[in-house]
Design an enzyme around this catalytic site. Structure first.
Site, mmCIF file in Angstrom:
data_model
loop_
_atom_site.group_PDB
_atom_site.id
_atom_site.type_symbol
_atom_site.label_atom_id
_atom_site.label_comp_id
_atom_site.label_asym_id
_atom_site.label_seq_id
_atom_site.Cartn_x
_atom_site.Cartn_y
_atom_site.Cartn_z
ATOM 1 N N GLY A 15 0.799 -1.232 0.000
ATOM 2 C CA GLY A 15 0.000 0.000 0.000
ATOM 3 C C GLY A 15 0.823 1.270 0.000
ATOM 4 O O GLY A 15 0.683 2.106 0.890
ATOM 5 N N SER B 246 1.022 3.509 -2.744
ATOM 6 C CA SER B 246 0.659 4.498 -3.772
ATOM 7 C C SER B 246 0.306 5.853 -3.171
ATOM 8 O O SER B 246 0.385 6.879 -3.839
ATOM 9 C CB SER B 246 -0.526 3.982 -4.597
ATOM 10 O OG SER B 246 -1.542 3.486 -3.746
ATOM 11 N N ARG B 247 -0.101 5.849 -1.887
ATOM 12 C CA ARG B 247 -0.533 7.093 -1.242
ATOM 13 C C ARG B 247 -0.098 7.092 0.227
ATOM 14 O O ARG B 247 0.319 6.068 0.755
ATOM 15 C CB ARG B 247 -2.073 7.203 -1.290
ATOM 16 C CG ARG B 247 -2.644 7.296 -2.670
ATOM 17 C CD ARG B 247 -4.165 7.408 -2.663
ATOM 18 N NE ARG B 247 -4.811 6.140 -2.374
ATOM 19 C CZ ARG B 247 -5.615 5.927 -1.334
ATOM 20 N NH1 ARG B 247 -5.858 6.885 -0.470
ATOM 21 N NH2 ARG B 247 -6.172 4.741 -1.157
ATOM 22 N N TYR C 212 -11.571 -1.921 13.042
ATOM 23 C CA TYR C 212 -10.213 -1.389 12.851
ATOM 24 C C TYR C 212 -9.358 -1.628 14.104
ATOM 25 O O TYR C 212 -8.207 -2.084 14.002
ATOM 26 C CB TYR C 212 -10.326 0.103 12.529
ATOM 27 C CG TYR C 212 -9.036 0.778 12.147
ATOM 28 C CD1 TYR C 212 -8.456 0.581 10.889
ATOM 29 C CD2 TYR C 212 -8.386 1.642 13.039
ATOM 30 C CE1 TYR C 212 -7.280 1.223 10.539
ATOM 31 C CE2 TYR C 212 -7.219 2.284 12.697
ATOM 32 C CZ TYR C 212 -6.661 2.081 11.446
ATOM 33 O OH TYR C 212 -5.493 2.716 11.108
ATOM 34 N N ALA D 83 -9.708 -3.904 16.351
ATOM 35 C CA ALA D 83 -9.423 -5.345 16.460
ATOM 36 C C ALA D 83 -8.299 -5.738 15.501
ATOM 37 O O ALA D 83 -7.385 -6.493 15.869
ATOM 38 C CB ALA D 83 -10.683 -6.157 16.163
ATOM 39 N N ILE E 260 -2.727 10.896 11.492
ATOM 40 C CA ILE E 260 -1.747 11.352 10.510
ATOM 41 C C ILE E 260 -2.489 11.902 9.287
ATOM 42 O O ILE E 260 -3.473 11.298 8.829
ATOM 43 C CB ILE E 260 -0.811 10.191 10.079
ATOM 44 C CG1 ILE E 260 -0.236 9.453 11.308
ATOM 45 C CG2 ILE E 260 0.304 10.689 9.161
ATOM 46 C CD1 ILE E 260 0.565 10.286 12.278
HETATM 47 P P1 NAP Z 1 -4.297 5.841 2.822
HETATM 48 O O1 NAP Z 1 -3.771 7.206 2.581
HETATM 49 O O2 NAP Z 1 -5.754 5.595 2.722
HETATM 50 O O3 NAP Z 1 -3.493 4.817 1.868
HETATM 51 C C1 NAP Z 1 -3.762 3.456 1.946
HETATM 52 C C2 NAP Z 1 -2.836 2.699 1.028
HETATM 53 O O4 NAP Z 1 -3.127 1.299 1.145
HETATM 54 C C3 NAP Z 1 -3.017 3.068 -0.440
HETATM 55 O O5 NAP Z 1 -1.777 3.049 -1.089
HETATM 56 C C4 NAP Z 1 -3.927 1.941 -0.945
HETATM 57 O O6 NAP Z 1 -3.780 1.649 -2.333
HETATM 58 C C5 NAP Z 1 -3.400 0.768 -0.145
HETATM 59 N N1 NAP Z 1 -4.393 -0.306 -0.064
HETATM 60 C C6 NAP Z 1 -5.608 -0.287 0.537
HETATM 61 N N2 NAP Z 1 -6.234 -1.467 0.377
HETATM 62 C C7 NAP Z 1 -5.390 -2.253 -0.343
HETATM 63 C C8 NAP Z 1 -5.458 -3.578 -0.830
HETATM 64 N N3 NAP Z 1 -6.544 -4.351 -0.613
HETATM 65 N N4 NAP Z 1 -4.412 -4.069 -1.528
HETATM 66 C C9 NAP Z 1 -3.319 -3.301 -1.764
HETATM 67 N N5 NAP Z 1 -3.188 -2.032 -1.328
HETATM 68 C C10 NAP Z 1 -4.221 -1.514 -0.630
HETATM 69 O O7 NAP Z 1 -3.907 5.347 4.309
HETATM 70 P P2 NAP Z 1 -2.736 5.827 5.281
HETATM 71 O O8 NAP Z 1 -3.296 6.839 6.193
HETATM 72 O O9 NAP Z 1 -1.512 6.116 4.519
HETATM 73 O O10 NAP Z 1 -2.556 4.489 6.140
HETATM 74 C C11 NAP Z 1 -1.461 3.602 5.947
HETATM 75 C C12 NAP Z 1 -1.412 2.653 7.141
HETATM 76 O O11 NAP Z 1 -1.243 3.420 8.338
HETATM 77 C C13 NAP Z 1 -2.699 1.861 7.330
HETATM 78 O O12 NAP Z 1 -2.405 0.560 7.756
HETATM 79 C C14 NAP Z 1 -3.416 2.617 8.423
HETATM 80 O O13 NAP Z 1 -4.297 1.797 9.124
HETATM 81 C C15 NAP Z 1 -2.249 3.079 9.264
HETATM 82 N N6 NAP Z 1 -2.556 4.226 10.101
HETATM 83 C C16 NAP Z 1 -2.969 5.413 9.566
HETATM 84 C C17 NAP Z 1 -3.272 6.467 10.408
HETATM 85 C C18 NAP Z 1 -3.736 7.799 9.887
HETATM 86 O O14 NAP Z 1 -4.159 8.633 10.723
HETATM 87 N N7 NAP Z 1 -3.665 8.089 8.603
HETATM 88 C C19 NAP Z 1 -3.149 6.312 11.807
HETATM 89 C C20 NAP Z 1 -2.718 5.090 12.307
HETATM 90 C C21 NAP Z 1 -2.415 4.055 11.454
HETATM 91 P P3 NAP Z 1 -4.728 2.367 -3.478
HETATM 92 O O15 NAP Z 1 -4.244 3.789 -3.549
HETATM 93 O O16 NAP Z 1 -4.459 1.626 -4.713
HETATM 94 O O17 NAP Z 1 -6.127 2.272 -2.971
#
Ligand code: NAP
Length: 248
Positions: A12, A14-15, A155, A157, A188
């Site tokens: 994951g 890409s973003r 989430y 869990a 974040i």
């Molecule tokens: P995000 O901006 O929504 O990006 C999610 C990434 O995961 C994207 O690159 C997406 O790809 C990829 N993805 C989602 N489902 C997928 C699948 N089935 N197969 C392959 N790739 C998949 O999320 P983020 O905030 O960067 O979060 C990244 C991690 O940090 C996550 O595990 C999240 O739970 C954790 N986290 C985030 C926060 C926060 O506040 N943002 C806080 C705590 C933990 P596509 O672009 O192709 O959809």
């Protein structure tokens, strides 16, 4: 922190946080293989950006929920890059809802992306690590998995599950010189928070002692340290990075 000539595989990227981790590890000298599911253009752009940093990079479209697709991604990475040294389990989704209103589909989507996904990528890589007697696995969990958050039973869990997975696997493979750690971010600034209304975001920020959301790059710097040899005696731990949100 040097990761020169290391090969990192990131789910994951890409973003958001995954993207920042890919750039940070590439800046430290690592070659990057990453997957994504929907964002073709962003994935291509990241691959190009990283290649300009004089390391190898490859984007794979592969659903982290699908073990066979993940296994193929890992096998192709091993063939193309000549090995794997670092695994980052980052791909994750939310489907927030009160339990009383949560459909089974919302439960399963979150558990299978966040927790099955962590199993899939780790399982597909671990035999390589055991054979070469080295490797690093980093799991991007969440403060939600430590404190619990309302409307996030699915989430929380999944993220608590990632912490248990981290501890169990760390004990299982430490004798092979494989380290397994988790990082637990607070709030974040990424697309994941886009669904929050502005007033809800302001209320969250009021509860954060540092009075702001975190940046993906701040998570990436911690990940880069934990992936490096500077963290060679750290395993089985969860590192909270949340501007003080979870201080008790
Ligand atoms: P995000 O901006 O929504 O990006 C999610 C990434 O995961 C994207 O690159 C997406 O790809 C990829 N993805 C989602 N489902 C997928 C699948 N089935 N197969 C392959 N790739 C998949 O999320 P983020 O905030 O960067 O979060 C990244 C991690 O940090 C996550 O595990 C999240 O739970 C954790 N986290 C985030 C926060 C926060 O506040 N943002 C806080 C705590 C933990 P596509 O672009 O192709 O959809």
């Amino acid at each position: 922190m040097s990761l020169k000539n290391k090969i990192a595989i990131i789910s994951g990227a890409s973003r958001g946080i995954g993207r920042a981790i890919a750039v940070e590890l590439a800046e430290a000298g690592a070659n990057i293989s990453f997957n994504y599911l929907h964002s073709d253009e962003q994935a291509k752009a990241l691959e190009e950006e990283i290649k300009k940093m004089n390391v190898n990079a490859r984007a794979f479209k592969a659903d982290i929920k699908d073990y066979e697709a993940v296994r193929l991604w890992v096998d192709e990475t091993r063939e193309l890059f000549g090995g794997i040294d670092i695994v980052i389990n980052n791909a994750g989704v939310t489907r927030d809802k009160a339990l009383a209103l949560m459909d089974p589909a919302d439960w399963h989507e979150v558990i299978s992306t966040n927790l099955d996904g962590t199993f899939n990528l780790s399982r597909a890589s671990i035999v390589t690590f055991i054979k070469q007697k080295s490797g690093v696995i980093l799991n991007i969990s969440s403060v939600s998995g430590i404190t619990g958050l309302p409307r996030q039973t699915n989430y929380s869990a999944s993220k608590a599950g990632m912490i248990g997975f981290t501890k169990a696997l760390a004990k299982e493979v430490a004798s092979y010189n494989i380290r397994v750690n988790a990082v637990a971010p607070g709030f974040i600034e990424t697309d994941m928070l886009k669904s929050l209304k502005e007033e809800h975001k302001s209320r969250i920020i009021e509860q954060i002692p540092s009075s702001r959301l975190g940046k993906p790059e701040e998570i990436a710097e911690l990940v880069s340290f934990l992936a490096s040899d500077s963290a060679s005696y750290i395993t089985g731990q969860t590192f909270v990075i949340d501007g003080g949100l979870s201080i008790i």
